[in-house]
Write an enzyme that holds these catalytic residues in place. Structure first.
Site, short mmCIF file in Angstrom:
data_model
loop_
_atom_site.label_atom_id
_atom_site.label_comp_id
_atom_site.label_asym_id
_atom_site.label_seq_id
_atom_site.Cartn_x
_atom_site.Cartn_y
_atom_site.Cartn_z
N ASP A 183 1.25 -1.04 -0.32
CA ASP A 183 -0.14 0.11 -0.13
C ASP A 183 0.39 1.27 0.04
O ASP A 183 1.64 1.34 0.61
CB ASP A 183 -1.10 0.38 1.63
N ASP B 194 -7.02 -1.30 -4.45
CA ASP B 194 -8.05 -1.04 -3.45
C ASP B 194 -8.97 0.31 -3.91
O ASP B 194 -10.58 0.17 -4.14
CB ASP B 194 -7.75 0.18 -2.01
#
Length: 162
Positions: free
Chosen positions: A125, A143
Site C-alpha cells: 500500500d 483498492d
C-alpha cells in the site's frame, strides 16, 4: 447453468481487458514504490497526502491485518473464489455495461492484490491521506479500483430492470 458461447466469450473480452489493465497499473505502481521506498518511508506530497510504503497482511484498509496469520489463506481463498464468480458474471451478462464495468474493476483489483498476497505474503500500500492526527488507512490502485467498482455496482442496483 450458462453454457458459454463464443459470442458470450467475445462480448466479455473488453471487460476482461479492463481487468487486465487494472492489474497492470496496480502491479506497476507497486513495483515503482518498492524500488523508490523502504518499508515505512513517507514522502509528503501535500498537507493531507503522503506517498508511503506499507505492507498490509489484512484485507482492504488493513482489516484483520493483525489477526495472527490465518487471514492470509482465508483472503487468498476468498479472492480466488470471488474472481471465478466475477469472470462467470462477465461472460454471462456482458451487455450490462454499468454492471460489467463495476465487476471488471473489482476483478482487476482483487487479482492485483491476490498477486501480492501470493508472491510477497502481503499487499503493498502506498497512498496515504490524512487530516491532522486522523489518517485513512494506506491503500493502492487495486483498492481504489475495488472501491470504484463496488460504487458502480451499487449504482447499477438502483437502475430499473430492462
Amino acid at each position: 447453468m450458462l453454457k458459454p458461447t463464443t459470442r458470450n466469450l467475445r462480448s466479455a473480452l473488453p471487460w476482461l481487458l479492463l481487468s487486465a489493465l487494472v492489474i497492470v497499473l496496480d502491479l506497476y505502481s507497486k513495483y515503482l514504490v518498492q524500488q523508490a521506498f523502504v518499508y515505512g518511508e513517507h514522502l509528503p506530497v501535500t498537507g493531507f497526502f503522503d506517498l508511503v510504503r506499507y505492507h498490509n497482511t489484512g484485507a482492504a484498509f488493513s482489516f484483520l491485518a493483525n489477526a495472527g496469520g490465518w487471514q492470509h489463506g482465508f483472503f487468498t481463498a476468498v479472492s480466488t473464489l470471488a474472481s471465478v464468480v466475477m469472470v462467470y458474471l462477465l461472460v454471462k451478462q456482458p451487455q450490462k455495461t454499468l454492471f460489467c464495468f463495476g465487476i471488471a474493476l473489482v476483478l482487476g483489483g482483487a487479482l492485483g492484490n491476490l498477486y501480492d498476497r501470493l508472491t510477497l505474503g502481503y499487499v503493498v500500500d502506498f497512498l496515504l491521506f490524512y487530516y491532522q492526527q486522523w489518517a485513512w488507512p494506506a491503500f493502492n490502485v487495486a483498492d481504489s479500483a475495488i472501491c470504484v467498482g463496488v460504487a458502480l455496482l451499487v449504482l447499477d442496483s438502483f437502475k430499473n430492470p430492462t
